[in-house]
Design a protein around this motif. Sequence first.
Motif, PDB file in Angstrom:
ATOM      1  N   ASP A 101       0.813  -1.218   0.000  1.00 49.27           N
ATOM      2  CA  ASP A 101       0.000   0.000   0.000  1.00 49.27           C
ATOM      3  C   ASP A 101       0.847   1.269   0.000  1.00 49.27           C
ATOM      4  O   ASP A 101       1.730   1.439   0.841  1.00 49.27           O
ATOM      5  CB  ASP A 101      -0.902  -0.031   1.227  1.00 49.27           C
ATOM      6  N   LEU A 102       0.563   2.171  -0.928  1.00 53.77           N
ATOM      7  CA  LEU A 102       1.298   3.440  -0.993  1.00 53.77           C
ATOM      8  C   LEU A 102       0.981   4.349   0.193  1.00 53.77           C
ATOM      9  O   LEU A 102       1.697   5.303   0.439  1.00 53.77           O
ATOM     10  CB  LEU A 102       0.997   4.180  -2.299  1.00 53.77           C
ATOM     11  N   GLY A 103      -0.073   4.033   0.946  1.00 54.73           N
ATOM     12  CA  GLY A 103      -0.455   4.843   2.095  1.00 54.73           C
ATOM     13  C   GLY A 103       0.593   4.881   3.194  1.00 54.73           C
ATOM     14  O   GLY A 103       0.572   5.767   4.047  1.00 54.73           O
ATOM     15  N   GLN A 104       1.540   3.955   3.173  1.00 58.65           N
ATOM     16  CA  GLN A 104       2.596   3.943   4.193  1.00 58.65           C
ATOM     17  C   GLN A 104       3.716   4.938   3.888  1.00 58.65           C
ATOM     18  O   GLN A 104       4.601   5.163   4.700  1.00 58.65           O
ATOM     19  CB  GLN A 104       3.164   2.531   4.345  1.00 58.65           C
ATOM     20  N   PHE A 105       3.647   5.546   2.703  1.00 55.33           N
ATOM     21  CA  PHE A 105       4.638   6.530   2.273  1.00 55.33           C
ATOM     22  C   PHE A 105       4.068   7.945   2.413  1.00 55.33           C
ATOM     23  O   PHE A 105       2.879   8.127   2.639  1.00 55.33           O
ATOM     24  CB  PHE A 105       5.013   6.290   0.803  1.00 55.33           C
ATOM     25  N   ALA A 106       4.936   8.931   2.200  1.00 56.22           N
ATOM     26  CA  ALA A 106       4.485  10.324   2.145  1.00 56.22           C
ATOM     27  C   ALA A 106       3.602  10.502   0.902  1.00 56.22           C
ATOM     28  O   ALA A 106       3.533   9.614   0.039  1.00 56.22           O
ATOM     29  CB  ALA A 106       5.700  11.258   2.082  1.00 56.22           C
ATOM     30  N   ALA A 107       2.961  11.639   0.781  1.00 56.07           N
ATOM     31  CA  ALA A 107       2.085  11.912  -0.363  1.00 56.07           C
ATOM     32  C   ALA A 107       2.891  11.853  -1.666  1.00 56.07           C
ATOM     33  O   ALA A 107       3.960  12.446  -1.768  1.00 56.07           O
ATOM     34  CB  ALA A 107       1.441  13.283  -0.211  1.00 56.07           C
ATOM     35  N   PRO A 108       2.384  11.122  -2.673  1.00 46.16           N
ATOM     36  CA  PRO A 108       3.104  11.006  -3.945  1.00 46.16           C
ATOM     37  C   PRO A 108       3.096  12.310  -4.742  1.00 46.16           C
ATOM     38  O   PRO A 108       2.229  13.161  -4.542  1.00 46.16           O
ATOM     39  CB  PRO A 108       2.340   9.908  -4.690  1.00 46.16           C
ATOM     40  N   ILE A 109       4.088  12.427  -5.621  1.00 47.97           N
ATOM     41  CA  ILE A 109       4.172  13.590  -6.509  1.00 47.97           C
ATOM     42  C   ILE A 109       4.360  13.107  -7.944  1.00 47.97           C
ATOM     43  O   ILE A 109       4.779  11.983  -8.189  1.00 47.97           O
ATOM     44  CB  ILE A 109       5.324  14.546  -6.124  1.00 47.97           C
ATOM     45  N   SER A 110       4.056  13.964  -8.874  1.00 50.54           N
ATOM     46  CA  SER A 110       4.269  13.688 -10.290  1.00 50.54           C
ATOM     47  C   SER A 110       5.556  14.379 -10.724  1.00 50.54           C
ATOM     48  O   SER A 110       5.820  15.513 -10.324  1.00 50.54           O
ATOM     49  CB  SER A 110       3.086  14.223 -11.106  1.00 50.54           C
ATOM     50  N   ILE A 111       6.359  13.656 -11.514  1.00 48.72           N
ATOM     51  CA  ILE A 111       7.616  14.221 -12.013  1.00 48.72           C
ATOM     52  C   ILE A 111       7.700  14.053 -13.524  1.00 48.72           C
ATOM     53  O   ILE A 111       6.983  13.226 -14.104  1.00 48.72           O
ATOM     54  CB  ILE A 111       8.852  13.595 -11.330  1.00 48.72           C
ATOM     55  N   GLN A 112       8.571  14.802 -14.157  1.00 46.53           N
ATOM     56  CA  GLN A 112       8.764  14.740 -15.606  1.00 46.53           C
ATOM     57  C   GLN A 112      10.254  14.771 -15.957  1.00 46.53           C
ATOM     58  O   GLN A 112      10.732  15.691 -16.612  1.00 46.53           O
ATOM     59  CB  GLN A 112       8.038  15.900 -16.284  1.00 46.53           C
ATOM     60  N   PRO A 113      11.006  13.745 -15.544  1.00 44.47           N
ATOM     61  CA  PRO A 113      12.444  13.762 -15.819  1.00 44.47           C
ATOM     62  C   PRO A 113      12.777  13.723 -17.305  1.00 44.47           C
ATOM     63  O   PRO A 113      13.854  14.153 -17.710  1.00 44.47           O
ATOM     64  CB  PRO A 113      12.974  12.522 -15.097  1.00 44.47           C
ATOM     65  N   TRP A 114      11.862  13.290 -18.134  1.00 47.15           N
ATOM     66  CA  TRP A 114      12.094  13.245 -19.577  1.00 47.15           C
ATOM     67  C   TRP A 114      12.264  14.647 -20.151  1.00 47.15           C
ATOM     68  O   TRP A 114      12.794  14.814 -21.245  1.00 47.15           O
ATOM     69  CB  TRP A 114      10.978  12.474 -20.284  1.00 47.15           C
ATOM     70  N   ARG A 115      11.842  15.663 -19.405  1.00 48.13           N
ATOM     71  CA  ARG A 115      12.009  17.045 -19.860  1.00 48.13           C
ATOM     72  C   ARG A 115      13.396  17.609 -19.527  1.00 48.13           C
ATOM     73  O   ARG A 115      13.743  18.683 -19.988  1.00 48.13           O
ATOM     74  CB  ARG A 115      10.943  17.939 -19.232  1.00 48.13           C
ATOM     75  N   LEU A 116      14.157  16.881 -18.716  1.00 49.74           N
ATOM     76  CA  LEU A 116      15.480  17.347 -18.317  1.00 49.74           C
ATOM     77  C   LEU A 116      16.530  16.918 -19.344  1.00 49.74           C
ATOM     78  O   LEU A 116      16.406  15.869 -19.971  1.00 49.74           O
ATOM     79  CB  LEU A 116      15.861  16.772 -16.955  1.00 49.74           C
ATOM     80  N   SER A 117      17.582  17.694 -19.448  1.00 45.94           N
ATOM     81  CA  SER A 117      18.709  17.306 -20.306  1.00 45.94           C
ATOM     82  C   SER A 117      19.465  16.167 -19.620  1.00 45.94           C
ATOM     83  O   SER A 117      19.287  15.911 -18.418  1.00 45.94           O
ATOM     84  CB  SER A 117      19.639  18.492 -20.518  1.00 45.94           C
ATOM     85  N   SER A 118      20.315  15.494 -20.363  1.00 51.54           N
ATOM     86  CA  SER A 118      21.136  14.422 -19.799  1.00 51.54           C
ATOM     87  C   SER A 118      21.962  14.929 -18.622  1.00 51.54           C
ATOM     88  O   SER A 118      22.083  14.253 -17.598  1.00 51.54           O
ATOM     89  CB  SER A 118      22.058  13.837 -20.871  1.00 51.54           C
ATOM     90  N   THR A 119      22.499  16.105 -18.747  1.00 53.80           N
ATOM     91  CA  THR A 119      23.306  16.701 -17.683  1.00 53.80           C
ATOM     92  C   THR A 119      22.455  17.000 -16.453  1.00 53.80           C
ATOM     93  O   THR A 119      22.870  16.731 -15.318  1.00 53.80           O
ATOM     94  CB  THR A 119      23.985  17.999 -18.181  1.00 53.80           C
ATOM     95  N   GLU A 120      21.260  17.529 -16.658  1.00 51.76           N
ATOM     96  CA  GLU A 120      20.366  17.841 -15.539  1.00 51.76           C
ATOM     97  C   GLU A 120      19.932  16.573 -14.810  1.00 51.76           C
ATOM     98  O   GLU A 120      19.838  16.559 -13.574  1.00 51.76           O
ATOM     99  CB  GLU A 120      19.138  18.604 -16.034  1.00 51.76           C
ATOM    100  N   LYS A 121      19.658  15.500 -15.565  1.00 48.47           N
ATOM    101  CA  LYS A 121      19.277  14.228 -14.930  1.00 48.47           C
ATOM    102  C   LYS A 121      20.403  13.724 -14.039  1.00 48.47           C
ATOM    103  O   LYS A 121      20.175  13.370 -12.878  1.00 48.47           O
ATOM    104  CB  LYS A 121      18.970  13.165 -15.992  1.00 48.47           C
TER     105      LYS A 121
END
Length: 142
Positions: A101-121
């Motif tokens: 269950d994800l309820g045992q973790f902190a609140a989830p967030i949405s991310i978009q790492p595909w928008r980052l450059s290779s260097t930023e990743k």
Amino acid sequence: MKNHGSCKCGKCRAVIEGLVDFSELQPRFCDCEYCQQHPSAMVSHPKNEILVDPKSSMYIAFNGSGQAAFYHCKSCDQLLAVGAILDGASLGAVNAFLFGDLGQFAAPISIQPWRLSSTEKAARWPKVWGRLTVCEDGQVLP
């Protein structure tokens, strides 16, 4: 603290161990096509260690920039972890769905790492990922 999980079929296992409790780990949902095809909510923290096991029951896929390895169970195809070697250290994140269950973790967030450059990743990963070790039947592999 040590927490154990496994993939849907039970052939692959994962452990998160470290100073940061589950309730403080924030699952990250990526909205890229690859992650949508392989549902996951990745968790990690630089103060935690992640172990996935056994290597012989996994396959590795590469996506996007090809910088990170995506570890999947050969049997059920569940995404287990993602990782990369940075400055000689193996770092990564593990799929929170392996631990129930994800309820045992902190609140989830949405991310978009595909928008980052290779260097930023590569610059971002040490700030959010923990040490990742891929094992074979509990034995640490090089």
